[in-house]
Motif scaffolding. Structure first.
Motif, PDB file in Angstrom:
ATOM      1  N   ASP A 148       1.069  -1.291   0.010  1.00 19.64           N
ATOM      2  CA  ASP A 148      -0.109   0.220   0.360  1.00 19.64           C
ATOM      3  C   ASP A 148       0.617   1.110   0.032  1.00 19.64           C
ATOM      4  O   ASP A 148       1.952   1.581   1.259  1.00 19.64           O
ATOM      5  CB  ASP A 148      -1.048   0.050   0.843  1.00 19.64           C
ATOM      6  N   GLU A 149       0.342   2.862  -0.843  1.00 19.33           N
ATOM      7  CA  GLU A 149       1.360   3.739  -0.112  1.00 19.33           C
ATOM      8  C   GLU A 149       1.284   4.136   0.421  1.00 19.33           C
ATOM      9  O   GLU A 149       2.801   4.932   0.670  1.00 19.33           O
ATOM     10  CB  GLU A 149       0.748   4.002  -1.736  1.00 19.33           C
ATOM     11  N   LYS A 150       0.325   3.863   1.450  1.00 23.70           N
ATOM     12  CA  LYS A 150       0.344   5.039   2.671  1.00 23.70           C
ATOM     13  C   LYS A 150       1.803   4.340   3.383  1.00 23.70           C
ATOM     14  O   LYS A 150       2.142   4.393   4.156  1.00 23.70           O
ATOM     15  CB  LYS A 150      -0.991   4.708   3.188  1.00 23.70           C
ATOM     16  N   ASP A 151       1.698   2.849   3.507  1.00 22.83           N
ATOM     17  CA  ASP A 151       2.864   2.270   3.790  1.00 22.83           C
ATOM     18  C   ASP A 151       4.873   1.868   3.372  1.00 22.83           C
ATOM     19  O   ASP A 151       5.033   1.128   3.816  1.00 22.83           O
ATOM     20  CB  ASP A 151       2.476   0.253   3.992  1.00 22.83           C
ATOM     21  N   SER A 152       4.310   2.914   2.831  1.00 17.93           N
ATOM     22  CA  SER A 152       5.804   2.685   1.342  1.00 17.93           C
ATOM     23  C   SER A 152       6.952   3.568   2.193  1.00 17.93           C
ATOM     24  O   SER A 152       6.105   5.016   2.732  1.00 17.93           O
ATOM     25  CB  SER A 152       5.978   2.564   0.378  1.00 17.93           C
ATOM     26  N   LYS A 153       7.656   3.457   2.723  1.00 14.43           N
ATOM     27  CA  LYS A 153       8.974   4.769   3.005  1.00 14.43           C
ATOM     28  C   LYS A 153       9.197   5.544   1.666  1.00 14.43           C
ATOM     29  O   LYS A 153       9.015   6.689   1.634  1.00 14.43           O
ATOM     30  CB  LYS A 153      10.139   4.093   2.917  1.00 14.43           C
ATOM     31  N   THR A 154       9.075   4.984   0.708  1.00  9.93           N
ATOM     32  CA  THR A 154       9.284   5.902  -0.665  1.00  9.93           C
ATOM     33  C   THR A 154       7.971   5.053  -1.805  1.00  9.93           C
ATOM     34  O   THR A 154       8.487   4.471  -2.723  1.00  9.93           O
ATOM     35  CB  THR A 154      10.844   6.276  -1.416  1.00  9.93           C
ATOM     36  N   ILE A 155       7.458   6.273  -2.272  1.00  5.43           N
ATOM     37  CA  ILE A 155       6.194   5.483  -4.135  1.00  5.43           C
ATOM     38  C   ILE A 155       7.169   5.544  -5.017  1.00  5.43           C
ATOM     39  O   ILE A 155       6.676   3.718  -5.504  1.00  5.43           O
ATOM     40  CB  ILE A 155       5.467   7.022  -4.117  1.00  5.43           C
ATOM     41  N   PHE A 156       7.857   5.292  -4.670  1.00  7.53           N
ATOM     42  CA  PHE A 156       9.190   4.412  -5.897  1.00  7.53           C
ATOM     43  C   PHE A 156       9.685   3.215  -5.841  1.00  7.53           C
ATOM     44  O   PHE A 156      10.484   2.802  -6.568  1.00  7.53           O
ATOM     45  CB  PHE A 156      10.385   5.718  -6.830  1.00  7.53           C
ATOM     46  N   ALA A 157       9.930   2.609  -4.703  1.00  9.21           N
ATOM     47  CA  ALA A 157       9.917   1.519  -4.322  1.00  9.21           C
ATOM     48  C   ALA A 157       9.336   0.690  -3.448  1.00  9.21           C
ATOM     49  O   ALA A 157       9.628  -0.300  -2.334  1.00  9.21           O
ATOM     50  CB  ALA A 157      11.442   1.874  -3.752  1.00  9.21           C
ATOM     51  N   ARG A 158       8.313   0.460  -3.943  1.00 11.26           N
ATOM     52  CA  ARG A 158       7.046  -0.077  -3.004  1.00 11.26           C
ATOM     53  C   ARG A 158       7.684  -1.555  -3.208  1.00 11.26           C
ATOM     54  O   ARG A 158       7.338  -2.381  -4.490  1.00 11.26           O
ATOM     55  CB  ARG A 158       5.832   0.040  -4.108  1.00 11.26           C
ATOM     56  N   LYS A 159       7.314  -2.473  -2.453  1.00 14.47           N
ATOM     57  CA  LYS A 159       7.267  -3.929  -2.258  1.00 14.47           C
ATOM     58  C   LYS A 159       6.295  -4.678  -3.036  1.00 14.47           C
ATOM     59  O   LYS A 159       5.061  -4.276  -2.860  1.00 14.47           O
ATOM     60  CB  LYS A 159       7.378  -4.432  -0.792  1.00 14.47           C
ATOM     61  N   ARG A 160       7.260  -5.326  -3.827  1.00 13.98           N
ATOM     62  CA  ARG A 160       5.822  -5.758  -4.376  1.00 13.98           C
ATOM     63  C   ARG A 160       6.887  -7.219  -5.692  1.00 13.98           C
ATOM     64  O   ARG A 160       7.642  -8.014  -5.212  1.00 13.98           O
ATOM     65  CB  ARG A 160       5.858  -5.274  -6.032  1.00 13.98           C
ATOM     66  N   VAL A 161       5.409  -8.035  -5.574  1.00 17.74           N
ATOM     67  CA  VAL A 161       5.620  -9.482  -6.574  1.00 17.74           C
ATOM     68  C   VAL A 161       5.178  -9.773  -7.194  1.00 17.74           C
ATOM     69  O   VAL A 161       3.257  -9.448  -7.062  1.00 17.74           O
ATOM     70  CB  VAL A 161       5.622 -10.231  -5.258  1.00 17.74           C
TER      71      VAL A 161
END
Length: 114
Positions: free
Chosen positions: A63-76
């Protein structure tokens, strides 16, 4: 990766329409062992897309609100072959109830969701 999957309730799903053009949407999901189960409405294009072409791609993303930076969101992401379950195992429904609130799932079961 396991933490990401366990903390998200929906995934992005990309499927091909009848003209072989990609369409993307999202759907609630659960994961049991290595299998991903999505709960689809017949009102959604991807319901019919997957009935016509079982190949799809899914992405689970932080989720965007949980990411440190919008450009490096955790994903799989996973390349998948979809299979419609005519008679889903009770364990699958139980997992959806656990993750997505049993009262909401009861409502969805009475509608056009599969």
């Amino acid at each position: 990766m396991k933490n990401l999957i366990n903390n998200q309730k929906s995934l992005m799903i990309s499927s091909l329409n009848e003209n072989k053009l990609p369409e993307i949407s999202y759907a609630p999901f659960v994961m049991i062992d290595k299998d991903i189960y999505v709960y689809l409405s017949k009102a959604a294009n991807h319901y019919y897309n997957l009935a016509n072409d079982k190949n799809c791609s899914v992405m689970i993303i932080e989720d965007e609100k949980d990411s440190k930076t919008i450009f490096a969101r955790k994903r799989v992401s996973f390349e998948c072959e979809a299979t419609k379950l005519e008679n889903a195992d009770g364990a699958i429904y139980n997992k959806f109830d656990e993750v997505h609130d049993s009262s909401m799932m009861m409502v969805l079961k009475t509608l056009d969701f599969d």
